[in-house]
Motif scaffolding. Sequence first.
Motif, PDB file in Angstrom:
ATOM      1  N   GLN A 121      -5.103  -0.265  -4.946  1.00 29.61           N
ATOM      2  CA  GLN A 121      -3.858  -0.960  -5.300  1.00 29.61           C
ATOM      3  C   GLN A 121      -4.167  -2.342  -5.872  1.00 29.61           C
ATOM      4  O   GLN A 121      -3.547  -2.772  -6.839  1.00 29.61           O
ATOM      5  CB  GLN A 121      -2.940  -1.076  -4.085  1.00 29.61           C
ATOM      6  N   LEU A 165      -0.727   7.569  -0.848  1.00 33.09           N
ATOM      7  CA  LEU A 165      -2.097   7.322  -1.313  1.00 33.09           C
ATOM      8  C   LEU A 165      -3.014   7.032  -0.136  1.00 33.09           C
ATOM      9  O   LEU A 165      -4.121   7.579  -0.050  1.00 33.09           O
ATOM     10  CB  LEU A 165      -2.121   6.146  -2.294  1.00 33.09           C
ATOM     11  N   ALA A 166      -2.553   6.216   0.814  1.00 33.55           N
ATOM     12  CA  ALA A 166      -3.360   5.885   1.993  1.00 33.55           C
ATOM     13  C   ALA A 166      -3.660   7.134   2.818  1.00 33.55           C
ATOM     14  O   ALA A 166      -4.769   7.291   3.332  1.00 33.55           O
ATOM     15  CB  ALA A 166      -2.648   4.841   2.845  1.00 33.55           C
ATOM     16  N   GLU A 197      -9.392   2.304   1.205  1.00 36.94           N
ATOM     17  CA  GLU A 197      -9.528   2.691  -0.199  1.00 36.94           C
ATOM     18  C   GLU A 197      -8.217   2.470  -0.952  1.00 36.94           C
ATOM     19  O   GLU A 197      -8.224   2.020  -2.092  1.00 36.94           O
ATOM     20  CB  GLU A 197      -9.960   4.157  -0.303  1.00 36.94           C
ATOM     21  N   ALA A 198      -7.097   2.772  -0.311  1.00 37.51           N
ATOM     22  CA  ALA A 198      -5.785   2.585  -0.946  1.00 37.51           C
ATOM     23  C   ALA A 198      -5.505   1.106  -1.203  1.00 37.51           C
ATOM     24  O   ALA A 198      -4.964   0.744  -2.258  1.00 37.51           O
ATOM     25  CB  ALA A 198      -4.688   3.199  -0.088  1.00 37.51           C
ATOM     26  N   VAL A 238       0.849  -1.186   0.000  1.00 37.96           N
ATOM     27  CA  VAL A 238       0.000   0.000   0.000  1.00 37.96           C
ATOM     28  C   VAL A 238       0.889   1.242   0.000  1.00 37.96           C
ATOM     29  O   VAL A 238       1.698   1.410   0.910  1.00 37.96           O
ATOM     30  CB  VAL A 238      -0.928   0.037   1.234  1.00 37.96           C
TER      31      VAL A 238
END
Length: 95
Positions: A31, A18-19, A26-27, A14
């Motif tokens: 991914q 982005l997380a 969601e990340a 992950v």
Amino acid sequence: MTSKLITPESPLLVPPLLASEIGLEEAVILQQIHYFCQISKHIKRDGRRWFWKTLKDWGETLPFLLKGLQKGLECRQNKSHSSLTLLVERTLIRT
């Protein structure tokens, strides 16, 4: 040789940035979508890749996120776009 992992299963990767931007769950899902698109043998005429997974398949892949996935699909069915839905649509357009 000793493994650095606690269990023999494959780890999830992950991206931390982005997380922090969209949330951990969601990340993870995004991914996985990216990963499955990259390995998919299904290619549209315009060159975009796609894949098919049922909710059961997702539950086997990400059992700890099954409730979140169900909730996300319910939002999608109600025509509400979550941030994940919008990111997935943009990602699939670029892929």
